[in-house]
Design a protein around this motif. Sequence first.
Motif, mmCIF file in Angstrom:
data_model
loop_
_atom_site.group_PDB
_atom_site.id
_atom_site.type_symbol
_atom_site.label_atom_id
_atom_site.label_comp_id
_atom_site.label_asym_id
_atom_site.label_seq_id
_atom_site.Cartn_x
_atom_site.Cartn_y
_atom_site.Cartn_z
ATOM 1 N N LEU A 59 -2.588 0.176 -4.286
ATOM 2 C CA LEU A 59 -3.460 0.946 -3.396
ATOM 3 C C LEU A 59 -4.637 0.113 -2.925
ATOM 4 C CD1 LEU A 59 -3.573 4.479 -5.014
ATOM 5 C CD2 LEU A 59 -2.818 3.918 -2.711
ATOM 6 N N ARG A 60 -5.087 -0.822 -3.767
ATOM 7 C CA ARG A 60 -6.219 -1.668 -3.414
ATOM 8 C C ARG A 60 -5.820 -2.729 -2.402
ATOM 9 N NH1 ARG A 60 -7.903 -3.160 -8.999
ATOM 10 N NH2 ARG A 60 -9.177 -1.423 -9.736
ATOM 11 N N ARG A 81 0.833 -1.212 0.000
ATOM 12 C CA ARG A 81 0.000 0.000 0.000
ATOM 13 C C ARG A 81 0.863 1.255 0.000
ATOM 14 N NH1 ARG A 81 -5.556 0.103 0.984
ATOM 15 N NH2 ARG A 81 -5.517 2.274 1.626
ATOM 16 N N GLU A 82 1.894 1.221 0.847
ATOM 17 C CA GLU A 82 2.775 2.391 0.924
ATOM 18 C C GLU A 82 3.448 2.657 -0.424
ATOM 19 O OE1 GLU A 82 6.077 2.189 3.779
ATOM 20 O OE2 GLU A 82 7.139 3.450 2.321
ATOM 21 N N ARG A 119 1.132 12.680 -12.313
ATOM 22 C CA ARG A 119 0.428 12.574 -11.031
ATOM 23 C C ARG A 119 1.037 13.529 -10.019
ATOM 24 N NH1 ARG A 119 0.643 6.790 -12.209
ATOM 25 N NH2 ARG A 119 2.530 6.617 -10.954
ATOM 26 N N ASN A 120 2.348 13.617 -10.068
ATOM 27 C CA ASN A 120 3.053 14.455 -9.111
ATOM 28 C C ASN A 120 2.705 15.930 -9.276
ATOM 29 O OD1 ASN A 120 6.329 15.616 -8.548
ATOM 30 N ND2 ASN A 120 5.039 14.724 -6.961
ATOM 31 N N ALA A 122 4.013 9.051 -13.585
ATOM 32 C CA ALA A 122 4.342 9.437 -12.212
ATOM 33 C C ALA A 122 4.547 10.948 -12.122
ATOM 34 C CB ALA A 122 5.598 8.692 -11.747
ATOM 35 N N ASP A 171 6.998 6.195 -15.769
ATOM 36 C CA ASP A 171 7.663 7.314 -15.104
ATOM 37 C C ASP A 171 7.056 8.652 -15.511
ATOM 38 O OD1 ASP A 171 9.230 5.663 -13.674
ATOM 39 O OD2 ASP A 171 11.107 6.096 -14.757
ATOM 40 N N LEU A 183 0.956 4.140 -2.771
ATOM 41 C CA LEU A 183 0.734 5.549 -2.445
ATOM 42 C C LEU A 183 1.886 6.411 -2.963
ATOM 43 C CD1 LEU A 183 -0.719 7.826 -0.804
ATOM 44 C CD2 LEU A 183 0.980 7.338 0.960
ATOM 45 N N ARG A 184 3.100 5.953 -2.696
ATOM 46 C CA ARG A 184 4.263 6.727 -3.145
ATOM 47 C C ARG A 184 4.251 6.901 -4.657
ATOM 48 N NH1 ARG A 184 8.157 7.779 0.542
ATOM 49 N NH2 ARG A 184 8.036 6.707 2.550
ATOM 50 N N LYS A 185 3.875 5.821 -5.365
ATOM 51 C CA LYS A 185 3.818 5.941 -6.823
ATOM 52 C C LYS A 185 2.710 6.894 -7.236
ATOM 53 C CE LYS A 185 5.548 2.740 -9.371
ATOM 54 N NZ LYS A 185 5.684 1.559 -10.227
ATOM 55 N N ALA A 186 1.551 6.841 -6.530
ATOM 56 C CA ALA A 186 0.448 7.746 -6.849
ATOM 57 C C ALA A 186 0.878 9.191 -6.637
ATOM 58 C CB ALA A 186 -0.764 7.417 -5.992
ATOM 59 N N LEU A 187 1.744 9.410 -5.656
ATOM 60 C CA LEU A 187 2.177 10.778 -5.354
ATOM 61 C C LEU A 187 3.353 11.222 -6.218
ATOM 62 C CD1 LEU A 187 1.902 10.892 -1.457
ATOM 63 C CD2 LEU A 187 0.245 11.646 -3.164
ATOM 64 N N GLY A 188 3.776 10.357 -7.106
ATOM 65 C CA GLY A 188 4.771 10.795 -8.073
ATOM 66 C C GLY A 188 6.139 10.150 -7.976
ATOM 67 N N ALA A 189 6.266 9.076 -7.164
ATOM 68 C CA ALA A 189 7.568 8.413 -7.084
ATOM 69 C C ALA A 189 7.800 7.609 -8.352
ATOM 70 C CB ALA A 189 7.614 7.500 -5.871
ATOM 71 N N LYS A 190 8.976 7.805 -8.966
ATOM 72 C CA LYS A 190 9.308 7.030 -10.155
ATOM 73 C C LYS A 190 9.913 5.694 -9.743
ATOM 74 C CE LYS A 190 9.873 11.111 -12.919
ATOM 75 N NZ LYS A 190 10.769 12.147 -13.345
ATOM 76 N N TYR A 202 9.459 14.181 -4.122
ATOM 77 C CA TYR A 202 9.566 13.568 -5.453
ATOM 78 C C TYR A 202 9.667 14.616 -6.551
ATOM 79 C CZ TYR A 202 8.390 9.308 -3.002
ATOM 80 O OH TYR A 202 8.410 8.253 -2.143
ATOM 81 N N GLN A 218 1.969 -1.981 -9.818
ATOM 82 C CA GLN A 218 1.061 -1.000 -10.415
ATOM 83 C C GLN A 218 0.390 -0.224 -9.288
ATOM 84 O OE1 GLN A 218 0.582 -0.056 -13.620
ATOM 85 N NE2 GLN A 218 2.424 -1.309 -13.847
ATOM 86 N N PRO A 219 0.359 1.107 -9.379
ATOM 87 C CA PRO A 219 -0.176 1.886 -8.261
ATOM 88 C C PRO A 219 -1.607 1.510 -7.873
ATOM 89 C CG PRO A 219 0.299 3.279 -10.175
ATOM 90 C CD PRO A 219 0.915 1.972 -10.420
ATOM 91 N N ILE A 220 -2.496 1.240 -8.860
ATOM 92 C CA ILE A 220 -3.867 0.916 -8.436
ATOM 93 C C ILE A 220 -3.935 -0.419 -7.715
ATOM 94 C CG2 ILE A 220 -5.673 2.165 -9.692
ATOM 95 C CD1 ILE A 220 -5.305 0.193 -11.984
#
Lengths: 407, 247
Positions: free
Chosen positions: A404-405, A313-314, B92-93, B89, B86, A317-324, B121, A399-401
Amino acid sequence: MNFLELFLESLTTLTVNKLRTGLAMLGIVIGIGSVIALVSLGQASQQAIQDRIQSLGANLLTVEPGAQRTGAVRGAAGGDTSLTNADAQAIASSPQVTTIKAVSPEYSRRSQVTTGGANTNTQVIGVTDTYPEVHKVTLSSGSFISQRDVDGLTKVAVVGPQVVSDLFGNGANPIGQTLRISGQTFTIIGETVSKGGSGFLNQDDIIYIPLTTAQKQLFGANYLTSIALEANSESVMTAAQNQVGYLLLARHKFNDPTQADFSILSQQDILNTVSSTTSTFTALLSGIAAISLLVGGIGIMNIMLVTVTERTREIGLRKALGAKKRIITAQFLTESMILTFTGGIIGVVLGIVASYIISRVNNSLFVISPSSVLLAFVVSAGVGVLFGWYPARRAAGLQPIEALRYE
Amino acid sequence: MARSASPPQSFIIETQHLSKIYHMDGVQTVALSDVSIIVKRGEFVAIMGPSGSGKSTLMHILGALDQPTTGTYILDGENVEKLSDDQLADIRNHKIGFIFQAYNLLPRTTALKNVMVPMVYAGVPKEERLATATKYLQMVGLGDRLDHTSNQLSGGQQQRVAIARALVLSPALLLADEPTGNIATNQAEEIMAIFQKLNAEGHTIVMITHEPDIAEHAQRIIHIRDGKIVNDSSDHSQRLIKLPKSK
């Protein structure tokens, strides 16, 4: 996100679950610790053996009768009677031999030795007054066999500390006492300083008597079992070997060196043989330790895989927030490298402590080579990358979704 | 349906004929079919529908978390199709602020650090991160709880941290997925008040919900059922009409 931030964040994550972090590190600690301890043990015994061989005498060449030597491999030596006192004299006086400092003719044999109450079987060796110089023997009390003893065929003996404790008890003063070798009585005039060693290298379980007494009165022989030579310096060892070799070939009337009835062994030859044995031994020990390091690495991978699953989940979330991908990979790699590197440091410390304790218990040398410590660090960090790579890539590929699920 | 009358930058969301088909064990499931939506800058849109209606799938696509099977999606002038993981990402960011039903804060991490994550990020320098995060946490009324970890905060407070986190990079779109689903009613009203305030300040908000009284707070409600838009109204009088309306 710079490296320091990544590092601090990974550190925070790792301190959250201390027990698991500790257990994951334990494998690496044991792996690196045993590499350090076992390599140290191997090197200490190698060093000890080399020291002992060197204590037999510096720049030492030994001429032995009989079988030919090919390279470092020799056939059964010493069975022949080809070496004579005259050979030793020739080496000492020949103008062709310029590189030899001292010559020690020797006649050596095992014999039963008795005193009033005790008896022992030991090495009895007939020597001249040059023996102490060539073999670096020093006396703890009394005096060594002199030229006069050799000329006069006197029945005097110099004994090693092992012989003293075997025949007279520990700490006894043997000077002036007598002992019997093959029924003949000898008066003890000196005792040597302990050199340590065991088996064929034991320098303490020896009785020295005048060469002439040994040959003529005791064993009835007119030949030598060996001639020990001290070369002028280490750099002339090869030259000395050649000079003595040609001289003896000529004296024994051989044209072909491969047919010679003697062999000349340098101390370096012995060292090389023993070193190759002990380094095989060290490599074997290191190999065993490396296996435990590998097992430790697999432990790290296991823990990292569990961590990835647990933190799905973490990661989502990080990927959803923009972590590559690269950042997620770096985060997990950093965590596994911190694990293995910290484990490596603890392992190095424990390994050094363990080898110190071993050296104290065994009363042996304490050797830690910087290269093995450096290697341990590199390997432990490498293990972190190697075994952290797959879990890290797995985390980055989520995959982020889906992540997250994940419940 | 040509929708090129207005300049693209005034559209935050522009989708054309979006469809999403899942293949699972040989069975085809159509989650979305032929969805075309335009959301203009400054709008507050609620997407409503029963569970299984496809609203979560739509939200994932709008949030650049998932790609449509067919159709195009332009987010704030940028075509989101066929981008690499990427690149998505990055989108989204920079362009989207997520607010989730389960808050999704990092556990055992302070409110400040949680809010700083998107800026980390985005490569924002540390001092600026701290200042911005503090500013937005004060804005959502948590100025006195900067160093509380997420498990020390109530549900409503956690969601406010999440809102602050969504805002820090000034995204083009705030995307909220059942933002009050896990929160007590009185706290839900506070959250909605924040949403309306943000909307009044010019933020574009798309909110997915199944609660009509929460959807009430939006200017426009899109009803979705069986993967299709069945009602799209910015007219208050049409809000409670549940019947499908052909367009």
